[in-house]
Design a protein around this motif. Structure first.
Motif, mmCIF file in Angstrom:
data_model
loop_
_atom_site.group_PDB
_atom_site.id
_atom_site.type_symbol
_atom_site.label_atom_id
_atom_site.label_comp_id
_atom_site.label_asym_id
_atom_site.label_seq_id
_atom_site.Cartn_x
_atom_site.Cartn_y
_atom_site.Cartn_z
ATOM 1 N N ASN A 165 0.809 -1.219 0.000
ATOM 2 C CA ASN A 165 0.000 0.000 0.000
ATOM 3 C C ASN A 165 0.844 1.272 0.000
ATOM 4 N N ARG A 166 1.937 1.261 0.766
ATOM 5 C CA ARG A 166 2.784 2.456 0.797
ATOM 6 C C ARG A 166 3.381 2.736 -0.580
ATOM 7 N N ASN A 167 3.840 1.689 -1.258
ATOM 8 C CA ASN A 167 4.416 1.893 -2.594
ATOM 9 C C ASN A 167 3.368 2.424 -3.566
ATOM 10 N N ILE A 168 2.142 1.942 -3.426
ATOM 11 C CA ILE A 168 1.054 2.466 -4.258
ATOM 12 C C ILE A 168 0.911 3.964 -4.034
ATOM 13 N N SER A 169 0.956 4.401 -2.765
ATOM 14 C CA SER A 169 0.808 5.826 -2.443
ATOM 15 C C SER A 169 1.962 6.649 -3.003
ATOM 16 N N VAL A 170 3.171 6.105 -2.966
ATOM 17 C CA VAL A 170 4.329 6.819 -3.507
ATOM 18 C C VAL A 170 4.188 7.008 -5.014
ATOM 19 N N ILE A 171 3.768 5.962 -5.697
ATOM 20 C CA ILE A 171 3.572 6.039 -7.149
ATOM 21 C C ILE A 171 2.472 7.048 -7.481
ATOM 22 N N GLU A 172 1.398 7.020 -6.699
ATOM 23 C CA GLU A 172 0.300 7.967 -6.926
ATOM 24 C C GLU A 172 0.789 9.403 -6.779
ATOM 25 N N ALA A 173 1.558 9.672 -5.728
ATOM 26 C CA ALA A 173 2.067 11.024 -5.505
ATOM 27 C C ALA A 173 2.996 11.462 -6.636
ATOM 28 N N ALA A 174 3.715 10.519 -7.217
ATOM 29 C CA ALA A 174 4.652 10.851 -8.285
ATOM 30 C C ALA A 174 3.957 11.152 -9.602
ATOM 31 N N MET A 175 2.782 10.533 -9.853
ATOM 32 C CA MET A 175 2.203 10.579 -11.194
ATOM 33 C C MET A 175 0.963 11.452 -11.347
ATOM 34 N N TYR A 220 0.896 -5.473 -16.281
ATOM 35 C CA TYR A 220 2.281 -5.488 -15.805
ATOM 36 C C TYR A 220 2.277 -5.897 -14.340
ATOM 37 N N ILE A 221 2.969 -6.995 -14.020
ATOM 38 C CA ILE A 221 3.026 -7.489 -12.644
ATOM 39 C C ILE A 221 4.475 -7.447 -12.169
ATOM 40 N N LEU A 222 4.719 -6.729 -11.091
ATOM 41 C CA LEU A 222 6.068 -6.567 -10.549
ATOM 42 C C LEU A 222 6.135 -7.158 -9.141
ATOM 43 N N GLU A 223 7.233 -7.836 -8.831
ATOM 44 C CA GLU A 223 7.399 -8.463 -7.518
ATOM 45 C C GLU A 223 8.566 -7.815 -6.788
ATOM 46 N N GLN A 224 8.272 -7.216 -5.634
ATOM 47 C CA GLN A 224 9.289 -6.431 -4.935
ATOM 48 C C GLN A 224 10.446 -7.276 -4.445
ATOM 49 N N GLN A 225 10.180 -8.497 -3.981
ATOM 50 C CA GLN A 225 11.258 -9.318 -3.440
ATOM 51 C C GLN A 225 12.224 -9.824 -4.520
ATOM 52 N N SER A 244 13.242 -7.493 -6.809
ATOM 53 C CA SER A 244 13.855 -6.247 -7.298
ATOM 54 C C SER A 244 15.165 -5.972 -6.576
ATOM 55 N N ARG A 245 15.966 -5.051 -7.142
ATOM 56 C CA ARG A 245 17.256 -4.713 -6.546
ATOM 57 C C ARG A 245 17.099 -3.830 -5.312
ATOM 58 N N SER A 246 16.061 -2.970 -5.342
ATOM 59 C CA SER A 246 15.814 -2.081 -4.210
ATOM 60 C C SER A 246 14.399 -1.544 -4.338
ATOM 61 N N GLU A 247 13.913 -0.955 -3.266
ATOM 62 C CA GLU A 247 12.580 -0.370 -3.319
ATOM 63 C C GLU A 247 12.535 0.769 -4.319
ATOM 64 N N PHE A 268 12.279 -0.645 -7.722
ATOM 65 C CA PHE A 268 10.954 -1.248 -7.867
ATOM 66 C C PHE A 268 9.900 -0.181 -8.203
ATOM 67 N N ILE A 269 9.917 0.917 -7.469
ATOM 68 C CA ILE A 269 8.952 1.997 -7.705
ATOM 69 C C ILE A 269 9.204 2.659 -9.055
ATOM 70 N N ALA A 270 10.455 2.884 -9.387
ATOM 71 C CA ALA A 270 10.779 3.506 -10.679
ATOM 72 C C ALA A 270 10.292 2.642 -11.841
ATOM 73 N N GLU A 271 10.487 1.318 -11.718
ATOM 74 C CA GLU A 271 10.027 0.418 -12.775
ATOM 75 C C GLU A 271 8.508 0.441 -12.886
ATOM 76 N N ALA A 272 7.827 0.483 -11.735
ATOM 77 C CA ALA A 272 6.363 0.542 -11.748
ATOM 78 C C ALA A 272 5.871 1.814 -12.425
ATOM 79 N N VAL A 273 6.518 2.928 -12.165
ATOM 80 C CA VAL A 273 6.124 4.196 -12.809
ATOM 81 C C VAL A 273 6.329 4.100 -14.316
#
Length: 549
Positions: free
Chosen positions: A136-146, A268-273, A275-278, A281-286
């Motif tokens: 959920n936190r990562n979702i919020s970060v992506i939302e704030a960015a976009m 697009y399905i991304l798995e955090q565990q 990824s190289r780092s959070e 992971f967030i940058a790729e999702a964006v």
């Protein structure tokens, strides 16, 4: 304008359409009735003398039993009656249906987004969703960015001037001075300047599921999310997975394949565990979300027949007028849409308690009738096992405004389904695929139910309310319909259409139902946005089976 109403010829109680004082005479049955106590608007009074243990009939069905002697002209209340309803089962069914005249709508179309599977959306959204609450936190970060950068900002009709309060505090103002301060300001007119003008929005969903609890809840969550991805209003989705949760990626893929085996929607399905780092992971999702928006923006609105609409039928914050005005008007609009070849979905199974037999009799096959009976009895039994029977469904607000038993509430709530035959019965997360009226097993809880409606394919929802409920859905435009004039005046910022005019005499059920369908066509075409869309009301609560009513 009449000031009382006997809803069905078999009823033995009368509805007050205005406030009455003790001693007044009110029309009822075959003559006038001397009222022995105050009768508030929306409440019911006895048409005759009742002895203890007698049956109260309303809408032509059993809705209560008397707890004591109830004299003619006194109010029906929680003090003198208790919930009661008739038993039901599969038997002879009556599929005769007097369909409404739809000649005025026969050749009408709406402008929608045509998907490769033949469905048509009323909106063109991109989803960003988590498989587990850990994301959920990562979702919020992506939302704030976009959101703001891409021009997706909710309009504000007003703002609250907190700066003035801060200044007053620093200058030593008292609490009394601050409470007297006017801090409301006119809203800002926000220039959208959308980067992707044909994409109506990016919807970021969060939830508290996906792990812990019981495994069945995680599996149901995956089926629900699959339904959202498959919804005609969705162009594609970005899904975030942690990796170790119960709601595995494979479950989501299986659920999507089950309902849409040939789906070509970008996913697009991304798995955090993995990824190289959070941050990576967030940058790729964006980035993948941005490329998905590029694909979604290539789709344009084109004419579509009204039969491509799938309408969710919902009520919440109901009052004593809901079953008299808004719900029957929505039911008439449902009948119009069914007669035009569209799909409608009636949910909230706890609010069908007492009218089961009527719906059983409208099922087009024995199999559907048996499925409905099984779902209702199983749900009722599970509710009782956790100490909360269907009879406990009415809220304090319902009771205060005249819905004193679940059967009274249900008899009025079922009016949303109109009179057409039941063409399918769906368990939670099953998809509405057959034209006609579908019954969908959900709780009566407003948001859990609307969440389920969109998950089963609704591309529009009408939400009737008598007390006022500020809710909406992330992917299905949600039209709010008031049951009374006072609510439409008091909470006009959340209400789209008012059915209170049926009681005040300006409209009939039929005319209001037609007006509603006209509004739905306009909203489906993108010509109008619902109040809930304007307010950014994107409520999403998955159902944990057996817990909610």
């Amino acid at each position: 304008m009449a000031d009382t109403l006997k809803i069905h010829p078999a009823d033995n109680v009368i509805v007050a359409l205005r406030d009455f004082r003790a001693g007044e005479s009110a029309a009822g049955g075959n003559g006038s009735i001397q009222l022995l106590e105050d009768i508030p608007i929306k409440h019911k009074f006895a048409e005759r003398d009742f002895q203890e243990g007698e049956t109260i009939i309303m809408y032509g069905v059993t809705v209560a039993k008397t707890l004591r002697v109830v004299p003619k002209g006194t109010r029906i209340s929680t003090e003198n009656v208790v919930h009661a309803s008739s038993d039901y089962g599969v038997g002879e069914r009556d599929l005769r249906w007097d369909a409404p005249d739809v000649s005025a709508f026969r050749d009408r179309t709406f402008l929608g987004y045509h998907r490769e599977d033949g469905s048509v959306g009323t909106r063109n959204y991109w989803l960003v969703i988590p498989l587990v609450f850990c994301e959920n936190r990562n979702i919020s970060v992506i939302e704030a960015a976009m959101v703001e950068k891409l021009g997706y900002v909710t309009e504000r009709e007003f703002s609250v001037d907190v700066d003035t309060l801060i200044r007053q505090y620093r200058e030593g103002s008292s609490a009394e001075d601050i409470l007297r301060t006017d801090v409301l300001r006119s809203g800002e007119e926000i220039q959208r300047n959308r980067v992707f003008p044909r994409v109506d929005g990016i919807k970021f969903l969060t939830h508290q599921g996906g792990c812990g609890g019981i495994r069945q809840d995680s599996e149901a969550l995956c089926r629900l999310l699959a339904g959202y991805v498959n919804n005609a209003n969705v162009a594609g989705a970005t899904v975030l997975s942690l990796g170790c949760q119960n709601a595995q990626i494979s479950f989501l893929r299986e659920a999507i394949d089950r309902i849409a085996p040939d789906s070509k929607k970008p996913l697009y399905i991304l798995e955090q565990q993995q990824s190289r780092s959070e941050r990576d992971f967030i940058a790729e999702a964006v980035k993948v979300t941005f490329t998905g928006l590029m694909q979604a923006n290539a789709i344009e609105r084109k004419p579509a027949p009204i039969s491509k609409l799938t309408l969710g039928l919902e009520c919440g914050g109901s009052d004593g007028f809901s079953g008299i005005t808004a719900n029957p008007a929505l039911g008439y609009a449902s009948d119009l849409l069914v007669a035009l070849g569209g799909k409608t979905i009636l949910s909230e199974f706890p609010e069908l308690n007492g009218v089961e037999q009527e719906l059983v009799n409208r099922c087009t096959t024995d199999e559907l009738a048996e499925k409905f009976v099984h779902l209702m009895r199983t749900y009722s039994k599970r509710a009782e096992e956790v100490g909360s029977a269907f009879s406990m469904n009415p809220s304090p607000g319902n009771i205060k405004d005249g819905l004193i038993t679940d059967a009274i509430k249900s008899a009025g709530a079922a009016k949303k389904g109109g009179t057409s035959p039941v063409t399918d019965v769906l368990d939670y997360t099953e998809q509405a695929t057959r034209p006609g009226l579908n019954l969908l097993c959900t709780p009566g809880n407003d948001v859990e139910s609307t969440t389920g409606l969109a998950g089963s394919g609704a591309n529009l929802i009408v939400f009737t309310t008598g007390l006022g409920t500020p809710t909406g859905n992330p992917v299905a435009p949600t039209v709010k319909m008031s049951s009374n004039n006072a609510l439409a005046e008091r909470m006009g910022d959340i209400i789209d259409i008012n059915a209170g005019t049926v009681v005040s005499g300006e409209d009939t059920i039929e005319s209001k139902g037609k007006e509603l369908l006209e509004l739905l066509i306009s909203i489906a075409s993108g010509e109008r946005r619902t109040r809930s869309e304007q307010l950014g009301q994107d409520d999403f609560i998955p159902w944990k089976r057996g817990v909610s009513l």
